[in-house]
Each structure stands twice: as structure tokens, then as C-alpha cells.
Write a protein that holds these residues in place. Structure first.
Motif, PDB file in Angstrom:
ATOM      1  N   ALA A   1       0.891  -1.017   0.027  1.00 36.51           N
ATOM      2  CA  ALA A   1       0.277   0.022  -0.022  1.00 36.51           C
ATOM      3  C   ALA A   1       0.673   0.935   0.284  1.00 36.51           C
ATOM      4  CB  ALA A   1      -1.028  -0.134   1.069  1.00 36.51           C
TER       5      ALA A   1
ATOM      6  N   LEU B   1      -2.735   7.785  -6.400  1.00 34.53           N
ATOM      7  CA  LEU B   1      -4.810   8.453  -5.392  1.00 34.53           C
ATOM      8  C   LEU B   1      -5.754  10.052  -6.390  1.00 34.53           C
ATOM      9  CD1 LEU B   1      -6.090   7.567  -2.818  1.00 34.53           C
ATOM     10  CD2 LEU B   1      -5.054  10.266  -2.160  1.00 34.53           C
TER      11      LEU B   1
ATOM     12  N   ARG C   1      -7.975  11.068  -0.625  1.00 34.02           N
ATOM     13  CA  ARG C   1      -7.137   9.874   0.697  1.00 34.02           C
ATOM     14  C   ARG C   1      -7.926   9.297   2.302  1.00 34.02           C
ATOM     15  NH1 ARG C   1      -2.999   8.650   1.325  1.00 34.02           N
ATOM     16  NH2 ARG C   1      -2.302   9.663  -0.414  1.00 34.02           N
TER      17      ARG C   1
ATOM     18  N   PHE D   1      -9.382   6.116   0.342  1.00 31.61           N
ATOM     19  CA  PHE D   1      -8.441   4.959   0.629  1.00 31.61           C
ATOM     20  C   PHE D   1      -7.448   4.643   1.901  1.00 31.61           C
ATOM     21  CE2 PHE D   1      -3.714   4.556   0.215  1.00 31.61           C
ATOM     22  CZ  PHE D   1      -3.761   3.442  -1.108  1.00 31.61           C
ATOM     23  N   GLU D   2      -7.650   5.435   2.870  1.00 32.98           N
ATOM     24  CA  GLU D   2      -7.522   4.699   4.062  1.00 32.98           C
ATOM     25  C   GLU D   2      -8.107   3.906   4.793  1.00 32.98           C
ATOM     26  OE1 GLU D   2      -7.925   8.714   6.945  1.00 32.98           O
ATOM     27  OE2 GLU D   2      -5.969   9.379   5.826  1.00 32.98           O
TER      28      GLU D   2
ATOM     29  N   LEU E   1      -9.765   1.884   2.418  1.00 36.62           N
ATOM     30  CA  LEU E   1      -9.346   0.727   1.855  1.00 36.62           C
ATOM     31  C   LEU E   1      -8.229  -0.408   2.137  1.00 36.62           C
ATOM     32  CD1 LEU E   1      -9.280  -0.906  -1.151  1.00 36.62           C
ATOM     33  CD2 LEU E   1      -8.718   0.451  -2.456  1.00 36.62           C
ATOM     34  N   THR E   2      -6.693   0.813   2.255  1.00 35.30           N
ATOM     35  CA  THR E   2      -5.896   0.210   3.475  1.00 35.30           C
ATOM     36  C   THR E   2      -6.740  -1.326   4.452  1.00 35.30           C
ATOM     37  OG1 THR E   2      -5.213   1.864   4.138  1.00 35.30           O
ATOM     38  CG2 THR E   2      -4.403   1.507   2.161  1.00 35.30           C
TER      39      THR E   2
ATOM     40  N   VAL F   1     -11.156   4.978  -6.249  1.00 35.34           N
ATOM     41  CA  VAL F   1      -9.943   4.826  -5.542  1.00 35.34           C
ATOM     42  C   VAL F   1      -9.630   3.572  -5.796  1.00 35.34           C
ATOM     43  CG1 VAL F   1      -9.142   5.119  -2.871  1.00 35.34           C
ATOM     44  CG2 VAL F   1     -10.252   6.924  -3.894  1.00 35.34           C
TER      45      VAL F   1
ATOM     46  N   TRP G   1      -6.499   1.253  -7.032  1.00 33.67           N
ATOM     47  CA  TRP G   1      -5.881   0.647  -6.237  1.00 33.67           C
ATOM     48  C   TRP G   1      -5.886  -1.041  -7.686  1.00 33.67           C
ATOM     49  CZ3 TRP G   1      -3.207  -0.282  -2.172  1.00 33.67           C
ATOM     50  CH2 TRP G   1      -2.493  -1.708  -1.931  1.00 33.67           C
TER      51      TRP G   1
END
Length: 397
Positions: free
Chosen positions: A291, A297, A304, A307-308, A310-311, A351, A355
Motif C-alpha cells: 500500500a 490516488l 484520501r 483510501f485509508e 481501503l488499506t 479509489v 487500486w
């Protein structure tokens, strides 16, 4: 323990004494380890010790070579925290010297202390003292219980009674490591370590398949020629991290009763663990940096934040990205666990698409996103879906 098991092992060891191959012998010892039931180990080792033939001693030395690293990791309260290293004499240029006394004609002499009649007396310890099979052997000032470390005790000192090539078993140096997907969706990853013996001979790689959907346990392993690596398409990685992942994967498998693994795994298991322990600077529980390498992105409000989440979902298994996991993320995990702003909800499909491109851009994954992404706003607004933890967190806002 059956007589057939013993006789077969001795016959095979006789052939290995002619081959002079540490790698072939270690692979054989790993298979032999897998074939022995727990209640057969001590009787088998005891009979080998009593037999005392070169074939029996090679078997004991080989079994110790592939099992000693794992046995050494077992800690007992009575044992000191560290053991002094045993220095190995070297020839000019740094190669370990063959210190086996020789008989006339150059054949290595049998230096094992013998009972009347010429049979070796029990096992020998690293400092030359004797240990009865099934007893204890002094190591570094402490004692190793043969019930806890049977292979180490039974095989102690045996390699020194045989030809010099036998002592090279287990003495390898790691020359590289690689890690990556075993399949397009990363449902298995491959952890690869490259080795050769300290004399530069017999280069080989260890390949361990690590299952992702079931938490990261080892499901298969093999030892191959280095050229096998050419077709795998893996990224170079830190050997200490890869070695640690291999040990973590085997440890996890030990904790799961009835874990489904390949039929070929048990025969390589002991050697795979020994090789992983041979890697300097092992890092256990290392985080995956996949990641952190993502740099695509979308330039959207809330991207953002999206994405946080998703991670957080992919966690320590970011290489696993399949249509099924995409659907789970959109239709189950996000509505149940995630608290997101409207901007993050709106940005999430873009996003996830970014990814997915980073993760291989597979058509089936793209189709799954197209199917599930439009449902996300309604699912996030459905008050019947949040988990208890999410409800509590929402009430605190």
C-alpha cells in the motif's frame, strides 16, 4: 517403529554416502521426518544410535541438520538465553577445513567413541562428551532435554564422524529473496529464498506458498534449481522479511487444526523451516509495504479518506485482490464497519478502480466494481447494516 522403516532408511543412507550431496541428503531427511509419527521418533533415533553404522550416523546427522533450527527455537526455563558459538577451523580463503582424521588412503577415520565390539557408544555432544539416546546432552553449559529436542540430542557430534561433506549440511548462506503473487488475484503469495552451501556448491531456492484468504498460512513448499525463479515474476525483497514471513506462515499453520495444505508440504516442511532460520536478520510479523508503494490516488475530495479505509480493509494481505474481495468490501465491510463522509463515499469507486489498476487491472475485478459500486451510497445509508462497534462509534460522534 517398524523394521522396514529402519532398514529402508539405512539402505537409502548407503546410497547418499556415495552421492556426497548435502542438499540431496537434507531433502531426504526432511521427507523422513515427515514420515515418522511422533511416537516413532525416539525409538527410531534410539535404534540408529545403537546400530552405529556409517549409514545410521548419516541418518542421525541429517535429521539433526534439518530439525535442529526448529528445536533450537524451543525455549525452556532451565536453559540459558544464549549459547556460545562453536568455532569452525578454516582453510586459507575462509573455507571451513575438513578436520576429520583420515585413515591410510585418505578415507575419513571413524572417530566416534566405541563400545566393545566397535559400535559407537551412544551419541556424542559438541564438546566430545557422550549422551545416551533418550537422555540429555550438555549444550553451552545447560542441558537439552531429549524429549523436547530429540533430533538435536541424537545427532549431536555424528557429522564429525563422517566425511567432510556431511558437515556442510545446514551450512548455507542466503543470497537473495523475492515475494509476490502466485496467481492473478493474489489468493496465494510466494515467498522465495535463494541459498548455496558455504563452499559455493549446490545453489537452490526455497519456494513457500502462503495462503491469503485463510490468514497467511503455509500451504505448499518446494526446493528447486535457481532457474525456476525466472518464470515467477516476483519482486526482490529483504531476505530477513521474507524469512520471517515463512516462519510466521508455518507457525500459523501449526495453530490451525485441520488446515488444508498440499500433499507435498510435509515432505519439505522441516528443511523449509531450517532454511528460513538460516537467514540473518529475521523480521517476524513484518508489515507488507504494498500500500505504501501505491501512488495513483485520484485527485478527488474524500479520496484520501476513502483510501485509508481501503488499506484498513486489505490489512496485512494487500496482494489479495479478487472479484470476491471487491464485492465483500463494497457490499459487506464498508456498510458494516466504516464511517465515511459523503465525499469519501462518492470518491470510493474511483479509489478502488485506481487500486485495482495497481493490483493487476484484471477484467473480472473491473466488472465487479461496476456491479457493486453503484449500490454503495444506499448500503451506507441502511441503518440495519452497521455492526455494534460502528453503532457505538456513531453514537459518540
Amino acid at each position: 517403529m517398524s523394521t522396514t522403516t529402519f532398514d529402508t532408511a539405512v539402505t537409502q543412507a548407503r546410497d547418499l554416502l556415495r552421492w556426497h550431496s548435502p542438499l540431496r541428503t537434507e531433502l531426504w531427511a526432511a521427507r523422513l521426518t515427515a514420515d515418522l509419527e511422533p511416537d516413532q521418533v525416539r525409538p527410531f533415533l534410539g535404534r540408529l544410535t545403537q546400530d552405529g553404522s556409517p549409514e545410521a550416523r548419516l541418518t542421525l546427522a541429517a535429521l539433526a541438520a534439518v530439525n535442529q533450527p526448529a528445536e533450537a527455537a524451543i525455549t525452556t526455563p532451565a536453559e540459558p538465553d544464549s549459547q556460545p558459538a562453536i568455532a569452525t577451523p578454516t582453510e586459507p580463503g575462509g573455507r571451513p577445513a575438513d578436520t576429520t582424521p583420515a585413515e591410510p588412503g585418505g578415507r575419513p577415520a571413524d572417530t566416534t567413541p566405541a563400545e566393545p565390539g566397535g559400535r559407537p557408544a551412544g551419541g556424542t555432544t559438541a564438546d566430545g562428551r557422550l549422551a545416551e539416546a533418550g537422555g540429555t546432552a550438555p549444550v553451552g553449559g545447560g542441558e537439552v532435554d531429549a524429549g523436547v529436542r530429540p533430533y538435536t540430542v541424537a545427532g549431536s557430534g555424528m557429522a564429525a564422524t563422517l566425511a567432510g561433506w556431511v558437515r556442510r549440511m545446514g551450512r548455507v548462506r542466503c543470497e537473495g529473496a523475492w515475494y509476490g503473487k502466485a496467481d492473478p488475484y493474489g489468493e496465494q503469495t510466494l515467498a522465495v529464498l535463494s541459498f548455496r552451501y558455504e563452499n559455493g556448491k549446490e545453489p537452490h531456492i526455497l519456494v513457500v506458498g502462503i495462503d491469503q484468504p485463510n490468514g497467511g498460512l503455509a500451504v505448499d513448499a518446494l526446493v528447486e534449481e535457481v532457474k525456476f525463479l525466472d518464470d515467477l515474476g516476483l519482486r526482490a525483497a529483504d531476505p530477513g522479511v521474507v524469512g520471517g514471513r515463512i516462519l510466521d506462515a508455518f507457525e500459523l499453520g501449526d495453530q490451525i487444526m485441520g488446515a488444508m495444505v498440499a500433499d507435498t508440504l510435509p515432505a519439505v516442511r522441516a528443511l523449509a523451516i531450517a532454511r528460513a532460520y538460516a537467514v540473518p536478520g529475521l523480521v517476524r510479523g513484518a508489515a507488507d509495504d504494498t500500500a505504501a508503494r501505491f501512488d495513483d490516488l485520484p485527485d478527488l475530495p474524500g479520496a484520501r479518506e476513502a483510501f485509508e479505509k481501503l488499506t484498513e480493509f486489505v490489512g496485512d494481505r494487500p496482494l489479495w485482490w479478487s472479484p470476491g474481495r471487491v464485492s465483500q468490501f463494497f457490499t459487506s465491510w464498508l456498510p458494516r464497519e466504516a464511517i465515511l463522509t459523503d465525499e469519501a463515499i462518492a470518491a470510493m469507486p474511483a479509489v478502488v478502480r485506481a487500486w485495482s489498476r495497481f493490483s493487476g487491472d484484471h477484467p473480472a475485478v473491473r466488472r465487479q466494481i461496476d456491479e457493486d459500486a453503484p449500490r454503495l451510497p444506499a448500503l451506507m445509508a441502511d441503518d440495519s447494516l452497521p455492526s455494534l462497534a460502528k453503532r457505538i462509534a456513531q453514537n459518540r460522534l
